[in-house]
Design a protein around this motif. Sequence first.
Motif, PDB file in Angstrom:
ATOM      1  N   GLY A  37     -51.503  19.151 -18.746  1.00 33.58           N
ATOM      2  CA  GLY A  37     -51.667  20.265 -19.513  1.00 33.58           C
ATOM      3  C   GLY A  37     -52.622  20.055 -20.777  1.00 33.58           C
ATOM      4  N   GLY A  38     -52.708  21.253 -21.572  1.00 33.54           N
ATOM      5  CA  GLY A  38     -53.602  21.325 -22.578  1.00 33.54           C
ATOM      6  C   GLY A  38     -53.735  22.667 -23.188  1.00 33.54           C
ATOM      7  N   HIS A  99     -50.655  24.119 -17.994  1.00 34.79           N
ATOM      8  CA  HIS A  99     -49.908  22.969 -17.576  1.00 34.79           C
ATOM      9  C   HIS A  99     -49.597  23.261 -16.169  1.00 34.79           C
ATOM     10  N   THR A 100     -49.361  22.030 -15.552  1.00 42.60           N
ATOM     11  CA  THR A 100     -49.137  22.233 -14.121  1.00 42.60           C
ATOM     12  C   THR A 100     -47.749  22.036 -13.860  1.00 42.60           C
ATOM     13  N   HIS A 101     -47.307  22.431 -12.463  1.00 41.88           N
ATOM     14  CA  HIS A 101     -45.879  22.289 -12.146  1.00 41.88           C
ATOM     15  C   HIS A 101     -45.924  21.840 -10.684  1.00 41.88           C
ATOM     16  N   PRO A 102     -45.014  21.054 -10.367  1.00 43.32           N
ATOM     17  CA  PRO A 102     -44.754  20.614  -8.816  1.00 43.32           C
ATOM     18  C   PRO A 102     -44.402  21.730  -8.034  1.00 43.32           C
ATOM     19  N   TYR A 129     -51.554  35.855 -26.398  1.00 46.99           N
ATOM     20  CA  TYR A 129     -51.883  34.596 -25.976  1.00 46.99           C
ATOM     21  C   TYR A 129     -51.695  34.531 -24.548  1.00 46.99           C
ATOM     22  N   TYR A 130     -52.292  33.756 -23.736  1.00 44.19           N
ATOM     23  CA  TYR A 130     -52.469  33.519 -22.371  1.00 44.19           C
ATOM     24  C   TYR A 130     -52.146  32.267 -22.071  1.00 44.19           C
ATOM     25  N   HIS A 131     -51.110  32.223 -21.004  1.00 39.68           N
ATOM     26  CA  HIS A 131     -50.756  30.820 -20.582  1.00 39.68           C
ATOM     27  C   HIS A 131     -50.978  30.690 -19.074  1.00 39.68           C
TER      28      HIS A 131
END
Length: 165
Positions: A37-38, A99-102, A129-131
């Motif tokens: 992520g970042g 960020h990633t998720h599995p 804010y966008y996530h």
Amino acid sequence: MSDIVINDGSRKIKLCHNVIEVMHKYIQQGALSKEAGGILIGKENISNNNLIINNITSPMAQDHRCYNRFIRRDSCHITYFNTLYKKNKETLRYIGEWHTHPEASPIYSSLDLKNWKRICRGSNYKNSYYHIIVGFEEVRMWKMEHMGKNLKFVDSFTWRSIIGE
């Protein structure tokens, strides 16, 4: 890969191809993969309220990464943002986190929601804010309103729709 345009009511959000390429690079595949992520960085078009997300950070040395958790700890994310901010004459802003998720179609966790609320409450600005959470089949975006009171699902797209996998 090409840019993606997402509609958020009266606002269009452009995810530039370089941002999408970074996210694609970190898709979790396999039991040994780690979340990544970042931060998302971009600019608002004041004349039409549209948003362009054209910069992104990727995992850095001090970040915590494991199969089902990413914690952004490295101060270099903020250093990178500050450098871009000054270089672009203060026209860029922090847009949110990714960020990633599995998971194929990712869903935010209670920890994700808690972090998103903390980000909003810590802001002196009345920005939304966008996530983004990146799954191995789909990418999904949410918007958190100022002060972390309202969370809204914005949109999603599949990797297949943009790269033909």
